[in-house]
Enzyme design. Structure first.
Site, short mmCIF file in Angstrom:
data_model
loop_
_atom_site.label_atom_id
_atom_site.label_comp_id
_atom_site.label_asym_id
_atom_site.label_seq_id
_atom_site.Cartn_x
_atom_site.Cartn_y
_atom_site.Cartn_z
NE ARG A 82 44.34 13.77 40.69
CZ ARG A 82 43.55 12.18 40.71
NH1 ARG A 82 43.80 12.14 39.86
NH2 ARG A 82 42.89 12.34 41.97
CE LYS A 132 41.83 3.27 42.13
NZ LYS A 132 42.87 3.92 43.09
NE ARG A 142 36.98 7.03 44.73
CZ ARG A 142 37.76 6.99 44.38
NH1 ARG A 142 37.22 6.68 43.08
NH2 ARG A 142 39.42 7.61 44.57
NE ARG A 198 47.65 10.92 40.30
CZ ARG A 198 46.75 10.10 40.97
NH1 ARG A 198 46.12 9.12 40.05
NH2 ARG A 198 45.83 10.71 42.24
NE ARG A 213 42.51 11.95 46.40
CZ ARG A 213 43.55 11.55 46.18
NH1 ARG A 213 44.79 12.27 45.87
NH2 ARG A 213 43.76 11.07 44.88
P1 ADP Z 1 45.53 4.79 41.10
O1 ADP Z 1 44.62 5.33 39.79
O2 ADP Z 1 45.50 4.06 41.68
O3 ADP Z 1 45.43 6.00 42.87
P2 ADP Z 1 48.04 5.97 39.57
O4 ADP Z 1 48.44 4.99 38.29
O5 ADP Z 1 47.72 7.11 38.60
O6 ADP Z 1 47.30 5.28 40.36
O7 ADP Z 1 49.25 5.72 40.52
C1 ADP Z 1 50.01 7.00 41.11
C2 ADP Z 1 51.54 7.30 40.60
O8 ADP Z 1 52.15 6.30 40.88
C3 ADP Z 1 51.45 7.44 39.11
O9 ADP Z 1 52.19 8.31 39.18
C4 ADP Z 1 51.88 6.81 38.40
O10 ADP Z 1 52.99 7.11 37.63
C5 ADP Z 1 53.30 6.08 39.23
N1 ADP Z 1 52.71 4.51 39.37
C6 ADP Z 1 51.94 3.97 38.92
N2 ADP Z 1 52.17 2.55 39.21
C7 ADP Z 1 53.07 2.46 39.47
C8 ADP Z 1 54.49 1.47 39.76
N3 ADP Z 1 54.06 0.01 39.94
N4 ADP Z 1 55.48 1.43 40.33
C9 ADP Z 1 55.76 3.18 40.51
N5 ADP Z 1 55.01 3.76 40.12
C10 ADP Z 1 53.97 3.46 39.75
P1 AMP Z 2 40.12 9.13 41.54
O1 AMP Z 2 40.46 10.18 40.01
O2 AMP Z 2 39.63 8.07 41.21
O3 AMP Z 2 41.38 9.35 42.21
O4 AMP Z 2 39.18 10.37 41.89
C1 AMP Z 2 39.33 10.84 42.12
C2 AMP Z 2 38.12 12.14 43.11
O5 AMP Z 2 36.79 11.98 42.38
C3 AMP Z 2 37.63 11.19 44.32
O6 AMP Z 2 38.52 11.86 45.51
C4 AMP Z 2 36.28 11.71 44.74
O7 AMP Z 2 36.10 13.04 45.12
C5 AMP Z 2 35.79 11.35 43.05
N1 AMP Z 2 35.71 10.34 42.46
C6 AMP Z 2 36.15 9.47 41.78
N2 AMP Z 2 35.36 8.42 41.71
C7 AMP Z 2 33.96 8.37 42.64
C8 AMP Z 2 33.65 7.52 43.30
N3 AMP Z 2 33.36 6.28 42.57
N4 AMP Z 2 32.33 7.81 44.04
C9 AMP Z 2 32.87 8.86 44.55
N5 AMP Z 2 33.22 10.10 44.33
C10 AMP Z 2 33.95 9.75 43.25
#
Ligand code: ADP
Ligand code: AMP
Length: 215
Positions: free
Chosen positions: A160, A13, A88, A127, A171
């Site tokens: 993280r 995302k 969410r 990540r 999660r």
């Molecule tokens: P989210 O925001 O949904 O938690 P991220 O955008 O942070 O996901 O992506 C999670 C991890 O996967 C990051 O390390 C990112 O660089 C990697 N990633 C994202 N999209 C792809 C893809 N299409 N192929 C391979 N790795 C990806």
């Molecule tokens: P994310 O960066 O989207 O993976 O979010 C990291 C953490 O932040 C999640 O596991 C939740 O604890 C909190 N969080 C982020 N967005 C929300 C939301 N819309 N509602 C509730 N908790 C959230």
């Protein structure tokens, strides 16, 4: 345009949201990023959110809705928004509907990003995030030029703490229980929902997203 990026942790995302927002000139609003800034700055919101985030639980709806209202309220009526990680829960989605109705706007598109759990777990284990500028890397797929160092701003990258295997499992459960039902919620509310296969290279996923957004 108001776009919602829905999907489990690790599906991409943030990666896709930054690119889409740039392409359509929209504001990228990632509640997870906003909460991490609040934690780093030690604000009241950051202190309240900390325990929930560390356990992989959701932060209470009211805190999140207030945060989003603060960010979205002052935006120009023509300003596009890409929501990432929000809403969410069903109550958050209902509250967003109210906030948008107040400014005579609506959700224009919901993009449901999909990938299998084993893909998500591998992505989250690899990540690495920049605590300073928010850039995201992956040691398996998109490593920084110099190991452990942000290409963009030179800060030391972090893994993280909520990307550890036990918290990731929690999660994913929370996603299935609380967030996945939003796909049906939006289908029933007649917002256009497009499912996107996110288990493809970043640029291919982005191409499908832009097609769905008409960009
Ligand atoms: P989210 O925001 O949904 O938690 P991220 O955008 O942070 O996901 O992506 C999670 C991890 O996967 C990051 O390390 C990112 O660089 C990697 N990633 C994202 N999209 C792809 C893809 N299409 N192929 C391979 N790795 C990806
Ligand atoms: P994310 O960066 O989207 O993976 O979010 C990291 C953490 O932040 C999640 O596991 C939740 O604890 C909190 N969080 C982020 N967005 C929300 C939301 N819309 N509602 C509730 N908790 C959230």
């Amino acid at each position: 345009m108001v776009v919602i990026l829905l999907g489990p942790p690790g599906v991409g995302k943030g990666t896709q949201g930054v690119l889409l927002a740039e392409a359509i000139g929209a504001r990228h609003v990632a509640t997870g990023d906003l909460l991490r800034v609040a934690r780093r700055e030690g604000t009241e919101l950051g202190r309240k959110a900390q325990g929930f985030m560390d356990r992989g639980e959701l932060v209470p709806d009211q805190l999140i809705v207030d945060l989003v209202r603060e960010v979205v309220g002052p935006l120009d009526a023509a300003q596009g928004v890409v929501f990432d990680g929000f809403p969410r829960t069903v109550p958050q989605a209902e509250a967003l509907g109210g906030v948008l109705t107040d400014v005579r706007r609506k959700v224009d598109l919901v993009l449901a990003l999909e990938a299998d759990d084993d893909v998500l777990v591998q992505r989250l284990s690899g990540r690495r995030s920049c605590p300073q500028c928010g850039s995201v890397y992956n040691v398996h797929f998109t490593p920084p030029r110099s190991e452990g160092v942000c290409d963009r701003c030179g800060a030391a990258l972090v893994h993280r703490s909520d990307d550890d295997p036990a918290t990731v499992r929690r999660r994913l459960e929370v996603y299935r229980e609380e967030t996945a039902p939003l796909i049906r919620f939006y289908e029933r509310s007649q917002a256009p929902v497009r499912r996107i296969d996110a288990d493809r290279p970043v640029d291919e996923v982005q191409k499908s997203i832009r097609e769905a957004a008409g960009a």
